[in-house]
Design an enzyme around this catalytic site. Sequence first.
Site, mmCIF file in Angstrom:
data_model
loop_
_atom_site.group_PDB
_atom_site.id
_atom_site.type_symbol
_atom_site.label_atom_id
_atom_site.label_comp_id
_atom_site.label_asym_id
_atom_site.label_seq_id
_atom_site.Cartn_x
_atom_site.Cartn_y
_atom_site.Cartn_z
ATOM 1 N N LEU A 50 0.874 -1.166 0.000
ATOM 2 C CA LEU A 50 0.000 0.000 0.000
ATOM 3 C C LEU A 50 0.912 1.217 0.000
ATOM 4 C CD1 LEU A 50 -2.889 -0.341 2.635
ATOM 5 C CD2 LEU A 50 -3.121 0.094 0.192
ATOM 6 N N ASP A 51 0.612 2.207 -0.841
ATOM 7 C CA ASP A 51 1.413 3.431 -0.875
ATOM 8 C C ASP A 51 1.473 4.071 0.512
ATOM 9 O OD1 ASP A 51 1.784 3.163 -3.551
ATOM 10 O OD2 ASP A 51 0.380 4.728 -4.154
ATOM 11 N N PRO A 52 2.559 4.802 0.818
ATOM 12 C CA PRO A 52 2.613 5.539 2.087
ATOM 13 C C PRO A 52 1.416 6.475 2.272
ATOM 14 C CG PRO A 52 4.790 5.473 1.096
ATOM 15 C CD PRO A 52 3.853 4.864 0.090
ATOM 16 N N ALA A 54 -1.564 5.911 1.313
ATOM 17 C CA ALA A 54 -2.804 5.133 1.424
ATOM 18 C C ALA A 54 -2.856 4.493 2.801
ATOM 19 C CB ALA A 54 -2.855 4.063 0.337
#
Length: 322
Positions: A50-52, A54
């Site tokens: 998961l992106d930082p 997100a």
Amino acid sequence: MTASTRVRVQRRPVHGVLLLDKPLGLSSNQALQKAKWLLRAEKAGHTGTLDPLASGILPLCFGAATKFSQLQLEADKTYETIVRLGVTTTTADAEGDVLQERAVTCSVGQVVEVLDAFMGPITQVPPMHSALKKDGKALYEYAREGVTVEREARNVVIHELELLDMQLQGDAPYLHLRVQCSKGTYIRTLGEDIGQALGCGGHLRMLRRVQTGHLHVEQAITLEALEAMDERQRIAALNATETLLSHHEPIELDAIEAGRFLSGVRRRGVWPDIPAAAVFGTAPRALLGVGHVHAGELIPDRLLSPIEIEQTLAQEYKLLNH
């Protein structure tokens, strides 16, 4: 405390799945390392990043569960996202520099029409600011150097695209969406493409993963909650390894058959054909691994080691008796 006097964390075998509600600002690996440290676990891995920027559900696998982490990589995902309309950025999210600002002149009818057009199978060009690799190097590394590389379009599926809320007027027009999609879907790209189709551009202002496969964020716990627990509570917060095997048909074997299955030997039985089976031993009941049944033969695919099974049973026993 100096490096020479720093207390070394004593690692131990830990088995199971932690459903983490990843906070904003941490990478998936940073969140994993923090949870691994809190659990003092020897072996850990996550089930896709998961992106930082997100938040949301991130299943973390420990010990024996790492053998089945690929299953969650393949699973459908559900996200909630807010697309800020009228502004495009270099990264397609709020972190990037503004590229262009345009007036938002679309109608509610046009929004519904555009969202309908993105339902079902679509193609996406992966964003430059992503972890996808090209020649062994992540795309975001090229992007940081100001280099744009060719990316192949990929086929993904948008199963559901629900409009939860919207505002088309005012200083910050937006669409609030719930997206259920296949693996490999870039929600940032989807938001950017929807904005482009509406003629005003857009970028993601918020992204939260609320479901992966059958696992929902309401089942997840935060790092703060995990940190506040004592050691026993942290172990109790783990889900069993078979949590990852919800789509597998359970098969139980007696002690003799279980021993042979664990040795990698095919077993014969009266089972129908089963493409994916979760195989358990009885007395005590323990996950042995996964396999499939073809023409009455149970064929091992991925097995736990005897030591992993023994440690898992010991972990469960300790929780029940302390």
